[in-house]
Design a protein around this motif. Structure first.
Motif, PDB file in Angstrom:
ATOM      1  N   GLY A   1     -25.692  54.450   3.193  1.00 30.27           N
ATOM      2  CA  GLY A   1     -26.710  53.416   3.317  1.00 30.27           C
ATOM      3  C   GLY A   1     -26.469  52.271   2.350  1.00 30.27           C
ATOM      4  N   ALA A   2     -27.440  51.373   2.273  1.00 28.23           N
ATOM      5  CA  ALA A   2     -27.335  50.194   1.409  1.00 28.23           C
ATOM      6  C   ALA A   2     -27.396  50.584  -0.071  1.00 28.23           C
ATOM      7  CB  ALA A   2     -28.437  49.197   1.736  1.00 28.23           C
ATOM      8  N   ILE A   3     -28.157  51.620  -0.397  1.00 27.75           N
ATOM      9  CA  ILE A   3     -28.250  52.147  -1.768  1.00 27.75           C
ATOM     10  C   ILE A   3     -27.608  53.527  -1.754  1.00 27.75           C
ATOM     11  CG2 ILE A   3     -29.776  52.849  -3.653  1.00 27.75           C
ATOM     12  CD1 ILE A   3     -29.841  49.853  -3.138  1.00 27.75           C
ATOM     13  N   VAL A   4     -26.695  53.754  -2.697  1.00 24.81           N
ATOM     14  CA  VAL A   4     -25.963  55.021  -2.742  1.00 24.81           C
ATOM     15  C   VAL A   4     -26.094  55.673  -4.113  1.00 24.81           C
ATOM     16  CG1 VAL A   4     -24.282  54.326  -0.993  1.00 24.81           C
ATOM     17  CG2 VAL A   4     -23.808  53.870  -3.392  1.00 24.81           C
ATOM     18  N   SER A   5     -25.967  56.972  -4.140  1.00 27.77           N
ATOM     19  CA  SER A   5     -25.882  57.710  -5.394  1.00 27.77           C
ATOM     20  C   SER A   5     -24.427  57.717  -5.825  1.00 27.77           C
ATOM     21  CB  SER A   5     -26.369  59.148  -5.225  1.00 27.77           C
ATOM     22  OG  SER A   5     -27.750  59.170  -4.971  1.00 27.77           O
ATOM     23  N   VAL A   6     -24.190  57.389  -7.089  1.00 27.80           N
ATOM     24  CA  VAL A   6     -22.840  57.369  -7.634  1.00 27.80           C
ATOM     25  C   VAL A   6     -22.818  58.286  -8.845  1.00 27.80           C
ATOM     26  CG1 VAL A   6     -21.038  55.938  -8.665  1.00 27.80           C
ATOM     27  CG2 VAL A   6     -22.452  55.016  -6.832  1.00 27.80           C
ATOM     28  N   TYR A   7     -21.836  59.184  -8.906  1.00 26.29           N
ATOM     29  CA  TYR A   7     -21.669  60.092 -10.026  1.00 26.29           C
ATOM     30  C   TYR A   7     -20.536  59.612 -10.911  1.00 26.29           C
ATOM     31  CZ  TYR A   7     -24.896  63.402  -7.983  1.00 26.29           C
ATOM     32  OH  TYR A   7     -26.020  63.999  -7.491  1.00 26.29           O
ATOM     33  N   PHE A   8     -20.799  59.551 -12.205  1.00 28.07           N
ATOM     34  CA  PHE A   8     -19.809  59.192 -13.212  1.00 28.07           C
ATOM     35  C   PHE A   8     -19.454  60.465 -13.962  1.00 28.07           C
ATOM     36  CE2 PHE A   8     -22.132  55.395 -12.319  1.00 28.07           C
ATOM     37  CZ  PHE A   8     -21.228  54.351 -12.449  1.00 28.07           C
ATOM     38  N   ILE A   9     -18.190  60.787 -14.019  1.00 27.43           N
ATOM     39  CA  ILE A   9     -17.745  61.968 -14.754  1.00 27.43           C
ATOM     40  C   ILE A   9     -17.067  61.476 -16.019  1.00 27.43           C
ATOM     41  CG2 ILE A   9     -16.313  64.048 -14.702  1.00 27.43           C
ATOM     42  CD1 ILE A   9     -16.719  64.016 -11.633  1.00 27.43           C
ATOM     43  N   GLY A  10     -17.667  61.789 -17.162  1.00 28.51           N
ATOM     44  CA  GLY A  10     -17.219  61.275 -18.453  1.00 28.51           C
ATOM     45  C   GLY A  10     -18.077  60.094 -18.860  1.00 28.51           C
ATOM     46  N   ASP A  11     -17.696  59.428 -19.916  1.00 28.01           N
ATOM     47  CA  ASP A  11     -18.410  58.268 -20.438  1.00 28.01           C
ATOM     48  C   ASP A  11     -18.468  57.179 -19.375  1.00 28.01           C
ATOM     49  OD1 ASP A  11     -19.300  55.998 -21.774  1.00 28.01           O
ATOM     50  OD2 ASP A  11     -17.980  56.280 -23.495  1.00 28.01           O
ATOM     51  N   GLU A  12     -19.663  56.683 -19.041  1.00 33.95           N
ATOM     52  CA  GLU A  12     -19.808  55.684 -17.983  1.00 33.95           C
ATOM     53  C   GLU A  12     -19.005  54.415 -18.244  1.00 33.95           C
ATOM     54  OE1 GLU A  12     -23.536  54.700 -16.056  1.00 33.95           O
ATOM     55  OE2 GLU A  12     -24.386  56.565 -16.844  1.00 33.95           O
ATOM     56  N   SER A  13     -18.774  54.070 -19.504  1.00 37.13           N
ATOM     57  CA  SER A  13     -18.017  52.854 -19.799  1.00 37.13           C
ATOM     58  C   SER A  13     -16.516  53.038 -19.536  1.00 37.13           C
ATOM     59  CB  SER A  13     -18.252  52.407 -21.242  1.00 37.13           C
ATOM     60  OG  SER A  13     -17.729  53.351 -22.144  1.00 37.13           O
ATOM     61  N   LYS A  14     -16.048  54.284 -19.528  1.00 38.42           N
ATOM     62  CA  LYS A  14     -14.631  54.588 -19.251  1.00 38.42           C
ATOM     63  C   LYS A  14     -14.554  55.979 -18.622  1.00 38.42           C
ATOM     64  CE  LYS A  14     -10.131  54.571 -21.445  1.00 38.42           C
ATOM     65  NZ  LYS A  14      -9.388  54.579 -22.699  1.00 38.42           N
ATOM     66  N   PRO A  15     -15.078  56.117 -17.391  1.00 43.48           N
ATOM     67  CA  PRO A  15     -15.163  57.450 -16.783  1.00 43.48           C
ATOM     68  C   PRO A  15     -13.822  58.000 -16.334  1.00 43.48           C
ATOM     69  CG  PRO A  15     -15.880  55.792 -15.227  1.00 43.48           C
ATOM     70  CD  PRO A  15     -15.611  55.078 -16.530  1.00 43.48           C
ATOM     71  N   PHE A  16     -13.732  59.317 -16.297  1.00 40.58           N
ATOM     72  CA  PHE A  16     -12.571  59.994 -15.731  1.00 40.58           C
ATOM     73  C   PHE A  16     -12.565  59.808 -14.219  1.00 40.58           C
ATOM     74  CE2 PHE A  16     -10.975  63.913 -13.682  1.00 40.58           C
ATOM     75  CZ  PHE A  16      -9.640  63.798 -14.035  1.00 40.58           C
ATOM     76  N   SER A  17     -13.760  59.834 -13.616  1.00 40.03           N
ATOM     77  CA  SER A  17     -13.888  59.701 -12.170  1.00 40.03           C
ATOM     78  C   SER A  17     -15.235  59.082 -11.826  1.00 40.03           C
ATOM     79  CB  SER A  17     -13.771  61.082 -11.518  1.00 40.03           C
ATOM     80  OG  SER A  17     -13.828  60.989 -10.113  1.00 40.03           O
ATOM     81  N   VAL A  18     -15.278  58.299 -10.735  1.00 35.71           N
ATOM     82  CA  VAL A  18     -16.514  57.721 -10.206  1.00 35.71           C
ATOM     83  C   VAL A  18     -16.530  58.042  -8.718  1.00 35.71           C
ATOM     84  CG1 VAL A  18     -17.885  55.627  -9.881  1.00 35.71           C
ATOM     85  CG2 VAL A  18     -16.392  55.829 -11.879  1.00 35.71           C
ATOM     86  N   GLU A  19     -17.593  58.692  -8.255  1.00 35.65           N
ATOM     87  CA  GLU A  19     -17.650  59.180  -6.874  1.00 35.65           C
ATOM     88  C   GLU A  19     -18.964  58.805  -6.210  1.00 35.65           C
ATOM     89  OE1 GLU A  19     -15.028  61.058  -5.827  1.00 35.65           O
ATOM     90  OE2 GLU A  19     -14.119  61.166  -7.809  1.00 35.65           O
TER      91      GLU A  19
END
Length: 88
Positions: free
Chosen positions: A34-52
């Protein structure tokens, strides 16, 4: 497994889909969002290991995932890989 052992924090944020795409968040192939999505940050949000995009890890830290062993790794499309794994 190295990142799981590191016990990285996992945080969820709701973002406009375009903003999530600009972050480079990985999407699940074939899913509709949809127009708004849930995003998961793995690790520190400023330099994450992964963004999904929401595939729903449903953990607060990577250690909650448990260690696993990759049994099979295959290409399913250009730039798309599928892995099969078991918990260790």
């Amino acid at each position: 497994n190295q990142q799981i052992r590191a016990d990285l924090p996992v945080t969820r944020r709701e973002l406009p889909r375009g903003a999530a795409e600009k972050l480079g968040a990985e999407m699940e192939f074939g899913q509709k969002y949809g127009a708004i999505v849930s995003v998961y940050f793995i690790g520190d949000e400023s330099k994450p290991f992964s963004v999904e995009f929401c595939g729903g890890p449903h953990v607060n830290h990577t250690a909650g995932l448990g260690l696993f062993k990759i049994l099979k790794d295959e290409a399913v499309a250009a730039g798309i890989r599928r892995i099969k794994a078991n918990l260790v």
